[in-house]
Write a protein that holds these residues in place. Structure first.
Motif, PDB file in Angstrom:
ATOM      1  N   ALA A  60       0.831  -1.204   0.000  1.00 37.55           N
ATOM      2  CA  ALA A  60       0.000   0.000   0.000  1.00 37.55           C
ATOM      3  C   ALA A  60       0.866   1.254   0.000  1.00 37.55           C
ATOM      4  O   ALA A  60       0.561   2.234  -0.685  1.00 37.55           O
ATOM      5  N   MET A  61       1.965   1.233   0.750  1.00 39.20           N
ATOM      6  CA  MET A  61       2.902   2.365   0.763  1.00 39.20           C
ATOM      7  C   MET A  61       3.485   2.602  -0.625  1.00 39.20           C
ATOM      8  O   MET A  61       3.604   3.749  -1.077  1.00 39.20           O
ATOM      9  N   CYS A  62       3.848   1.523  -1.303  1.00 38.76           N
ATOM     10  CA  CYS A  62       4.415   1.631  -2.653  1.00 38.76           C
ATOM     11  C   CYS A  62       3.404   2.205  -3.626  1.00 38.76           C
ATOM     12  O   CYS A  62       3.731   3.076  -4.430  1.00 38.76           O
ATOM     13  N   GLU A  63       2.182   1.716  -3.557  1.00 41.24           N
ATOM     14  CA  GLU A  63       1.137   2.159  -4.483  1.00 41.24           C
ATOM     15  C   GLU A  63       0.767   3.625  -4.266  1.00 41.24           C
ATOM     16  O   GLU A  63       0.423   4.322  -5.216  1.00 41.24           O
ATOM     17  N   LYS A  64       0.864   4.094  -3.014  1.00 43.46           N
ATOM     18  CA  LYS A  64       0.437   5.457  -2.696  1.00 43.46           C
ATOM     19  C   LYS A  64       1.569   6.483  -2.727  1.00 43.46           C
ATOM     20  O   LYS A  64       1.313   7.657  -2.971  1.00 43.46           O
ATOM     21  N   LEU A  65       2.835   6.050  -2.457  1.00 46.26           N
ATOM     22  CA  LEU A  65       3.894   7.038  -2.302  1.00 46.26           C
ATOM     23  C   LEU A  65       5.256   6.616  -2.831  1.00 46.26           C
ATOM     24  O   LEU A  65       5.911   7.390  -3.525  1.00 46.26           O
ATOM     25  N   LEU A  66       5.695   5.425  -2.504  1.00 47.93           N
ATOM     26  CA  LEU A  66       7.098   5.058  -2.733  1.00 47.93           C
ATOM     27  C   LEU A  66       7.462   4.814  -4.189  1.00 47.93           C
ATOM     28  O   LEU A  66       8.623   4.944  -4.562  1.00 47.93           O
ATOM     29  N   ALA A  67       6.496   4.444  -5.014  1.00 44.42           N
ATOM     30  CA  ALA A  67       6.769   4.173  -6.427  1.00 44.42           C
ATOM     31  C   ALA A  67       5.723   4.852  -7.298  1.00 44.42           C
ATOM     32  O   ALA A  67       4.555   4.933  -6.921  1.00 44.42           O
ATOM     33  N   ASN A  68       6.167   5.338  -8.428  1.00 45.58           N
ATOM     34  CA  ASN A  68       5.241   5.864  -9.442  1.00 45.58           C
ATOM     35  C   ASN A  68       4.903   4.682 -10.342  1.00 45.58           C
ATOM     36  O   ASN A  68       5.647   4.367 -11.274  1.00 45.58           O
ATOM     37  N   THR A  69       3.797   4.036 -10.066  1.00 49.34           N
ATOM     38  CA  THR A  69       3.486   2.769 -10.739  1.00 49.34           C
ATOM     39  C   THR A  69       3.173   2.918 -12.221  1.00 49.34           C
ATOM     40  O   THR A  69       3.060   1.918 -12.921  1.00 49.34           O
ATOM     41  N   VAL A  70       3.061   4.137 -12.705  1.00 50.28           N
ATOM     42  CA  VAL A  70       2.883   4.345 -14.139  1.00 50.28           C
ATOM     43  C   VAL A  70       4.178   4.010 -14.878  1.00 50.28           C
ATOM     44  O   VAL A  70       4.161   3.375 -15.935  1.00 50.28           O
ATOM     45  N   ILE A  71       5.313   4.395 -14.300  1.00 51.37           N
ATOM     46  CA  ILE A  71       6.603   4.206 -14.977  1.00 51.37           C
ATOM     47  C   ILE A  71       7.580   3.332 -14.193  1.00 51.37           C
ATOM     48  O   ILE A  71       8.641   2.982 -14.708  1.00 51.37           O
ATOM     49  N   GLU A  72       7.237   2.968 -12.952  1.00 49.89           N
ATOM     50  CA  GLU A  72       8.163   2.187 -12.126  1.00 49.89           C
ATOM     51  C   GLU A  72       7.525   0.883 -11.677  1.00 49.89           C
ATOM     52  O   GLU A  72       6.319   0.778 -11.526  1.00 49.89           O
ATOM     53  N   ARG A  73       8.395  -0.100 -11.454  1.00 49.04           N
ATOM     54  CA  ARG A  73       7.971  -1.363 -10.850  1.00 49.04           C
ATOM     55  C   ARG A  73       8.699  -1.475  -9.509  1.00 49.04           C
ATOM     56  O   ARG A  73       9.717  -0.816  -9.289  1.00 49.04           O
ATOM     57  N   TYR A  74       8.184  -2.294  -8.625  1.00 52.21           N
ATOM     58  CA  TYR A  74       8.827  -2.452  -7.323  1.00 52.21           C
ATOM     59  C   TYR A  74       8.783  -3.901  -6.887  1.00 52.21           C
ATOM     60  O   TYR A  74       7.935  -4.680  -7.311  1.00 52.21           O
ATOM     61  N   GLU A  75       9.743  -4.246  -6.036  1.00 60.43           N
ATOM     62  CA  GLU A  75       9.805  -5.579  -5.431  1.00 60.43           C
ATOM     63  C   GLU A  75       9.973  -5.382  -3.928  1.00 60.43           C
ATOM     64  O   GLU A  75      10.741  -4.517  -3.497  1.00 60.43           O
ATOM     65  N   ILE A  76       9.292  -6.192  -3.150  1.00 57.48           N
ATOM     66  CA  ILE A  76       9.337  -6.099  -1.692  1.00 57.48           C
ATOM     67  C   ILE A  76      10.028  -7.330  -1.139  1.00 57.48           C
ATOM     68  O   ILE A  76       9.706  -8.461  -1.524  1.00 57.48           O
ATOM     69  N   ALA A  77      10.964  -7.119  -0.220  1.00 55.69           N
ATOM     70  CA  ALA A  77      11.619  -8.222   0.492  1.00 55.69           C
ATOM     71  C   ALA A  77      11.485  -7.946   1.984  1.00 55.69           C
ATOM     72  O   ALA A  77      11.763  -6.835   2.449  1.00 55.69           O
ATOM     73  N   LEU A  78      11.046  -8.947   2.722  1.00 59.48           N
ATOM     74  CA  LEU A  78      10.901  -8.816   4.176  1.00 59.48           C
ATOM     75  C   LEU A  78      11.989  -9.622   4.882  1.00 59.48           C
ATOM     76  O   LEU A  78      12.316 -10.738   4.474  1.00 59.48           O
ATOM     77  N   ASP A  79      12.529  -9.038   5.943  1.00 57.71           N
ATOM     78  CA  ASP A  79      13.550  -9.734   6.756  1.00 57.71           C
ATOM     79  C   ASP A  79      13.024  -9.932   8.154  1.00 57.71           C
ATOM     80  O   ASP A  79      12.449  -9.093   8.741  1.00 57.71           O
TER      81      ASP A  79
END
Length: 79
Positions: A60-79
């Protein structure tokens, strides 16, 4: 729980920073570099301990703020 988000431009999106880095590497004698894509890494310390909830929250953070999903993709890794 820690989360790491890798954000990169989508394939086909012009990356002027990556091209500038590639050019600079060539000028420094690193002639074998054919392409560079530059991105960012965001590290988050989360209070959430449930991995499924933490991943949903970070998404949700990525979709709202951390990434511009129009031009960027993101991957999440949890530790």
């Amino acid at each position: 729980m820690k989360a790491r988000v890798h954000v990169m431009l989508k394939t086909g999106v012009l990356d002027p920073q990556g091209e500038a880095v590639r050019h600079a590497l060539g000028a420094l004698g690193f002639d074998g570099v054919e392409a560079v894509r530059q991105g960012k890494v965001i590290e988050l310390d989360l209070a959430e301990t449930d991995p499924a909830k933490a991943e949903a929250e970070v998404k949700a953070m990525c979709e709202k703020l951390l990434a511009n999903t129009v031009i960027e993709r993101y991957e999440i890794a949890l530790d």
